[in-house]
Design a protein around this motif. Structure first.
Motif, PDB file in Angstrom:
ATOM      1  N   TYR A  55       0.762  -1.278  -0.126  1.00  0.00           N
ATOM      2  CA  TYR A  55       0.007  -0.044   0.005  1.00  0.00           C
ATOM      3  C   TYR A  55       0.665   1.187   0.198  1.00  0.00           C
ATOM      4  N   ALA A  56       1.878   1.259   0.893  1.00  0.00           N
ATOM      5  CA  ALA A  56       2.908   2.513   0.933  1.00  0.00           C
ATOM      6  C   ALA A  56       3.381   3.126  -0.424  1.00  0.00           C
ATOM      7  N   PRO A  57       4.136   2.460  -1.078  1.00  0.00           N
ATOM      8  CA  PRO A  57       4.448   2.766  -2.381  1.00  0.00           C
ATOM      9  C   PRO A  57       3.181   3.110  -3.358  1.00  0.00           C
ATOM     10  N   SER A  58       2.176   2.328  -3.227  1.00  0.00           N
ATOM     11  CA  SER A  58       0.972   2.496  -4.244  1.00  0.00           C
ATOM     12  C   SER A  58       0.386   3.952  -4.014  1.00  0.00           C
ATOM     13  N   ILE A  59      -0.032   4.361  -2.794  1.00  0.00           N
ATOM     14  CA  ILE A  59      -0.396   5.677  -2.588  1.00  0.00           C
ATOM     15  C   ILE A  59       0.247   6.833  -2.913  1.00  0.00           C
ATOM     16  N   ILE A  60       1.541   6.544  -2.703  1.00  0.00           N
ATOM     17  CA  ILE A  60       2.477   7.720  -3.176  1.00  0.00           C
ATOM     18  C   ILE A  60       2.600   7.883  -4.513  1.00  0.00           C
ATOM     19  N   LEU A  61       2.633   6.678  -4.990  1.00  0.00           N
ATOM     20  CA  LEU A  61       2.980   6.987  -6.548  1.00  0.00           C
ATOM     21  C   LEU A  61       1.649   7.243  -7.290  1.00  0.00           C
ATOM     22  N   SER A  62       0.628   6.666  -6.808  1.00  0.00           N
ATOM     23  CA  SER A  62      -0.588   7.083  -7.679  1.00  0.00           C
ATOM     24  C   SER A  62      -1.112   8.665  -7.366  1.00  0.00           C
ATOM     25  N   SER A  63      -0.442   9.165  -6.206  1.00  0.00           N
ATOM     26  CA  SER A  63      -0.743  10.491  -6.032  1.00  0.00           C
ATOM     27  C   SER A  63       0.077  11.324  -6.889  1.00  0.00           C
ATOM     28  N   LEU A  64       1.239  10.882  -7.139  1.00  0.00           N
ATOM     29  CA  LEU A  64       2.246  11.781  -7.811  1.00  0.00           C
ATOM     30  C   LEU A  64       2.184  11.489  -9.268  1.00  0.00           C
ATOM     31  N   LEU A  65       1.961  10.336  -9.779  1.00  0.00           N
ATOM     32  CA  LEU A  65       1.620   9.934 -10.956  1.00  0.00           C
ATOM     33  C   LEU A  65       0.255  10.033 -11.661  1.00  0.00           C
ATOM     34  N   GLY A  66      -0.372  10.294 -10.891  1.00  0.00           N
ATOM     35  CA  GLY A  66      -2.068  10.352 -11.370  1.00  0.00           C
ATOM     36  C   GLY A  66      -2.453   8.980 -11.719  1.00  0.00           C
ATOM     37  N   TRP A  67      -2.087   7.782 -11.050  1.00  0.00           N
ATOM     38  CA  TRP A  67      -2.348   6.199 -11.373  1.00  0.00           C
ATOM     39  C   TRP A  67      -3.215   6.047 -10.403  1.00  0.00           C
ATOM     40  N   ASN A  68      -4.028   5.122 -10.923  1.00  0.00           N
ATOM     41  CA  ASN A  68      -5.306   4.635  -9.918  1.00  0.00           C
ATOM     42  C   ASN A  68      -4.553   3.901  -8.808  1.00  0.00           C
TER      43      ASN A  68
END
Length: 566
Positions: free
Chosen positions: A136-149
């Motif tokens: 979850y940790a990398p997912s939420i940050i990457l999704s926020s910065l890259l606009g990914w779901n």
């Protein structure tokens, strides 16, 4: 992201997953699938142990921790080398001698099935939560910065891990850890030297350290005895020692790494390698965070690093207020750059200008005040918003300031770290479920192939559970702290059980079971009332489990051994 970044990211990840799956498929028995046939050399053991602990949270949160609070977090690891020595002396020889698949098998031989099951269940709970969090940790940050779901990110990371972990078991985890650690450390070293190259030419590395020191970023040691302070040298040596002892000595995700070693000596050498390299590695990662802080002394930084929060406030009635704060921050940034250069020039002249020092500190204090006001506005927009943006600092720098290609490499670093720790977690969860719960309680004998397939099925099951947990998780302060908090709540109790098992021979099964159960409830209560730093929970849990089991054993002996069990 540019096309080159996508190519580097995809090729790196697909190579790691494909190589791990193809190289290690076809395990014929449980020993091969869970312990890799005990063929792992010491240096692979060492790298695998390091990769298991170094999750994506380490490389996302640790630099942000240093950016905001300095290098003091490194004290958290000071007890680790001492723990490695004790594990090498006591734990490893006993585990190898008994030829166990999991650490908890030993507890049944020493106590009984109830104690083994209790320890196994505690591990499954905390590691199940921890594995979901590492996805979850990398997912939420990457999704926020890259606009990914976000859910797509959780699913993608989870599926990649499941593919090679189900296919090859422990051997696949060990093989991929070597490649993942190479990618991780290469990316971090490249980033460090790139930040140095981005700084003004007049700035030497010595000048960088002076500026960092002037802003209290190099306060490594804190000798305070305040129990509410999270990171002091005392909590690091004592609490860190107990946490490391519990994690590396009783957590199956780590125990399985060195149980796969070729011999007792090779397993010991792998852990000693980890003990020697872990503190310098964490120091270096924190130093990168300090370097990012120095970089932003000469370049503009955002008022808030979490883009989701910024988007929310900019679409609210508080947009005008937020714009005012951004303009004020821009003015502070210009003055900060000017004062920092003046400070560097006076350093070249070997002249200590306290006025410049005080102005620089005052400007950074002013910047912090502006960021706090921005957080207040964000909370007005959404009272449930997580305004702690430490986890976004380093990735913001990567995406906005690194050249083409290196963005893809650093994202591959984050994905590799997520995969390395999560794969170890799934592998250990499946092994413990199969060996300590399923095989131990099944009535009819089954073939080796059956248990291999069962372990693969449990790997898939825990992978799905971890993905689901990641999809419903919520960000909680600084992620690296949350992982350690979860561990601290549960590790102390299990460590106490193992220490009694190793060193206090007169304590028997009933006293140990009830002592551990009462201790776990007590530790959860102590954490909930928040009277001490979470690091002290490791000591409290271990000591309480030991003392309660000893007292209960005395009571049992005095009452003729008649203590009812559930």
């Amino acid at each position: 992201m540019q096309a080159l970044d996508w190519i580097i990211l995809c090729v790196t990840l697909l190579f790691i997953v494909g190589y791990g799956a193809i190289k290690t498929r076809g395990s014929k028995n449980v020993e091969e699938f869970i312990l890799g046939n005990n063929e792992t050399p010491w240096w692979t053991v060492g790298l695998s142990v390091m990769a298991t602990q170094a999750s994506a949270i380490t490389f996302l949160s640790t630099p942000g921790q240093a950016y905001h609070d300095g290098m003091g977090f490194v004290q958290f690891y000071f007890g680790l080398p001492l723990a490695m020595i004790l594990i090498c002396i006591t734990f490893i020889p006993i585990f190898h001698k008994l030829k166990v698949f999991t650490a908890y098998e030993f507890l049944e031989q020493r106590f009984d099935i109830k104690t083994r099951t209790l320890a196994s269940l505690i591990f499954l709970i905390q590691r199940g939560l921890g594995t979901g969090l590492t996805i979850y940790a990398p997912s939420i940050i990457l999704s926020s910065l890259l606009g990914w779901n976000l859910n797509f990110m959780n699913l993608m990371i989870g599926v990649l891990i499941i593919i090679y972990t189900v296919s090859g078991g422990t051997r696949a985890v060990n093989v991929t850890h070597k490649q993942q650690m190479f990618v991780i450390m290469s990316g971090m070293f490249i980033t460090f030297f790139l930040i140095l190259s981005y700084l003004p030419d007049e700035l030497s590395f010595n000048n960088v350290l002076h500026i960092a020191g002037a802003n209290d970023k190099l306060n490594i040691l804190d000798f305070s005895f305040d129990p509410e302070k999270r990171y002091t040298i005392w909590s690091g040596i004592a609490g860190g020692f107990f946490l490391a002892l519990a994690y590396f000595g009783t957590d199956q995700s780590q125990v399985q790494r060195y149980l796969s070693g070729r011999s007792v000596k090779e397993s010991q050498m792998g852990l000693i390698m980890n003990g020697l390299l872990k503190v310098p590695m964490q120091f270096f990662i924190l130093l990168i965070g300090v370097m990012v802080f120095i970089f932003f002394q000469f370049h503009s930084a955002p008022l808030h690093f979490n883009p989701n929060n910024v988007k929310s406030v900019n679409s609210s009635v508080y947009k005008a207020d937020y714009d005012v704060l951004e303009k004020q921050l821009a003015a502070v940034a210009e003055e900060k750059k000017e004062i920092s250069m003046l400070y560097v020039n006076q350093l070249h002249q070997d002249y200590d200008n306290k006025e410049l020092h005080n102005r620089m500190v005052a400007l950074n204090t002013r910047e912090k005040d502006l960021r706090d006001k921005a957080k207040d506005l964000i909370n007005k927009v959404d009272s449930n918003a997580e305004t702690n943006d430490k986890d976004y600092v380093f990735l913001y720098f990567i995406i906005n300031f690194l050249p083409k290609g290196l963005v893809g490499l650093l994202l591959a670093v984050i994905f590799s770290a997520a995969m390395s720790s999560s794969a170890s977690g799934l592998n250990a969860l499946a092994s413990t479920t199969t060996i300590d719960i399923y095989r131990r309680n099944i009535k009819t004998p089954k073939s080796e192939k059956h248990y291999v397939n069962a372990t693969k099925a449990f790997t898939l099951l825990w992978g799905i559970i971890a993905i689901l947990f990641a999809c419903v998780g919520t960000l909680f302060e600084n992620l690296i702290q949350l992982v350690n908090i979860i561990g601290s709540i549960f590790y102390g109790t299990v460590l106490g059980v193992f220490l009694v098992a190793f060193y206090i021979k007169y304590v028997k099964a009933q006293a140990m079971f009830w002592g551990a159960l009462i201790t776990q409830v007590a530790v959860i209560y102590i954490y909930m009332i928040d009277i001490v730093s979470f690091l002290w929970l490791n000591i409290i849990g271990a000591v309480l489990a030991i003392l309660l089991s000893m007292l209960l054993q005395m009571f049992i002996n005095g009452s003729g051994g008649k203590l009812k069990t559930a």
